[in-house]
Design an enzyme around this catalytic site. Sequence first.
Site, PDB file in Angstrom:
ATOM      1  N   ASN A 113       0.841  -1.196   0.000  1.00  0.00           N
ATOM      2  CA  ASN A 113       0.000   0.000   0.000  1.00  0.00           C
ATOM      3  C   ASN A 113       0.879   1.249   0.000  1.00  0.00           C
ATOM      4  OD1 ASN A 113      -0.471   1.950   2.492  1.00  0.00           O
ATOM      5  ND2 ASN A 113       0.175  -0.036   3.328  1.00  0.00           N
ATOM      6  N   PHE A 117      -1.430   8.281   4.425  1.00  0.00           N
ATOM      7  CA  PHE A 117      -2.146   8.956   5.518  1.00  0.00           C
ATOM      8  C   PHE A 117      -3.396   9.678   5.004  1.00  0.00           C
ATOM      9  CE2 PHE A 117       1.875   9.676   8.381  1.00  0.00           C
ATOM     10  CZ  PHE A 117       1.986   8.309   8.565  1.00  0.00           C
ATOM     11  N   SER A 180       6.065   5.064   8.493  1.00  0.00           N
ATOM     12  CA  SER A 180       5.394   4.781   7.226  1.00  0.00           C
ATOM     13  C   SER A 180       6.311   5.177   6.076  1.00  0.00           C
ATOM     14  CB  SER A 180       4.084   5.560   7.120  1.00  0.00           C
ATOM     15  OG  SER A 180       3.572   5.467   5.805  1.00  0.00           O
ATOM     16  N   ASN A 182       5.223   5.900   3.178  1.00  0.00           N
ATOM     17  CA  ASN A 182       4.351   6.507   2.169  1.00  0.00           C
ATOM     18  C   ASN A 182       4.155   8.009   2.329  1.00  0.00           C
ATOM     19  OD1 ASN A 182       3.943   3.946   1.028  1.00  0.00           O
ATOM     20  ND2 ASN A 182       2.396   3.495   2.575  1.00  0.00           N
ATOM     21  N   THR A 183       4.856   8.622   3.274  1.00  0.00           N
ATOM     22  CA  THR A 183       4.917  10.084   3.388  1.00  0.00           C
ATOM     23  C   THR A 183       6.378  10.464   3.204  1.00  0.00           C
ATOM     24  OG1 THR A 183       3.000  10.244   4.857  1.00  0.00           O
ATOM     25  CG2 THR A 183       4.588  12.054   4.921  1.00  0.00           C
ATOM     26  N   LYS A 222       6.065   3.810  16.919  1.00  0.00           N
ATOM     27  CA  LYS A 222       6.015   2.724  15.935  1.00  0.00           C
ATOM     28  C   LYS A 222       7.176   2.866  14.964  1.00  0.00           C
ATOM     29  CE  LYS A 222       2.855   0.149  12.970  1.00  0.00           C
ATOM     30  NZ  LYS A 222       1.435  -0.043  12.601  1.00  0.00           N
ATOM     31  N   ASN A 251       6.258  -1.533  11.408  1.00  0.00           N
ATOM     32  CA  ASN A 251       5.450  -1.058  10.291  1.00  0.00           C
ATOM     33  C   ASN A 251       5.737  -1.924   9.055  1.00  0.00           C
ATOM     34  OD1 ASN A 251       3.843   0.763   8.666  1.00  0.00           O
ATOM     35  ND2 ASN A 251       4.404   2.409  10.066  1.00  0.00           N
TER      36      ASN A 251
END
Length: 342
Positions: A113, A117, A180, A182-183, A222, A251
Amino acid sequence: MVDSYSLLRPWLFCLDPEKAHNITLSNLDRAQRWGLLEKLVSKPIADPHTLCGIQFPNPVGLAAGLDKDGKHIDALAALGFGFLEIGTVTPKPQPGNPKPRMFRLPQAEAIINRMGFNNDGVDACVARVRRSDFWNKGGVLGLNIGKNASTPIENAASDYVLAMEAVYEIATYITVNISSPNTQNLRALQGEEMLRALLTNLDEARKRLSDRYGVRKPLFLKIAPDLDLDDINLIADLLLEFAIDAVIATNTTISRDAVQGMEYGQETGGLSGAPVRNASNVVIKALKARLDNQLPIIGVGGILSGADAREKIMAGASLVQLYSGLIYRGPDLIAKCAKALR
């Protein structure tokens, strides 16, 4: 619910993954409102664990990411989790990354994915939490917080403080998501200088909020599975220095070693599911060795069976969380893991 899910899964897997995700959660909401879930799922396993001053009814929780906005709290709670973690929420609403942004890799029992966010903003999430029966009845509910994509990484601490201030009163515990993929640049916050600055700001904010509300809320961090031993040791030392209450490991991974040659295997984003299991366990073991039982570890990553959950506990975790395993095995996985740990 396992038989029902085994019938539904082939149909769901024919749909776009994000669409299937939303349809599933909407139908869970309906089933919960109509009183059907309690007839379809196993009775919640009672196996209380107390950590960080919190009594968890059982050690199997929902990982952040499945319910980013707190839209499905009561339905998910009815599945038998000991605790829920919702988010990641950011101070301001944001749409996340362009679609498509979620991909299944069934050969590997994995998901990639790059959601980014996507959420309605922290204030909307807090309002939903306040309306939920689960929260009003004292359920254990963690709030996972992050920074907006538009906020420069050097100003990230201000976003985390704003989000903490917004969720502090309603959260059982607060998780700081710095891992994450993805940022853009978010994982840079795991480096010593930036992490120390972030934790300094959060520590000061928590002291102010503790005085305001008369309670010190537990703060969790995390982290990623892609850290080397030096990075893990550094983070562990900072966790202790700043009196962080627990660490969530881990994560999603940016590694693609386990999915080479598979359809969607080279899509960008975080890889979760079975391929992250071993990497997660390695991080848990390294944290356990460095922390020497001075603070608890919550294990997440690649749990698709009760045996996988036990493996996390043997590696050093005190609690576990599920996400991708639910997509491949269905809600019956919750009871299986809880029974295995009991």
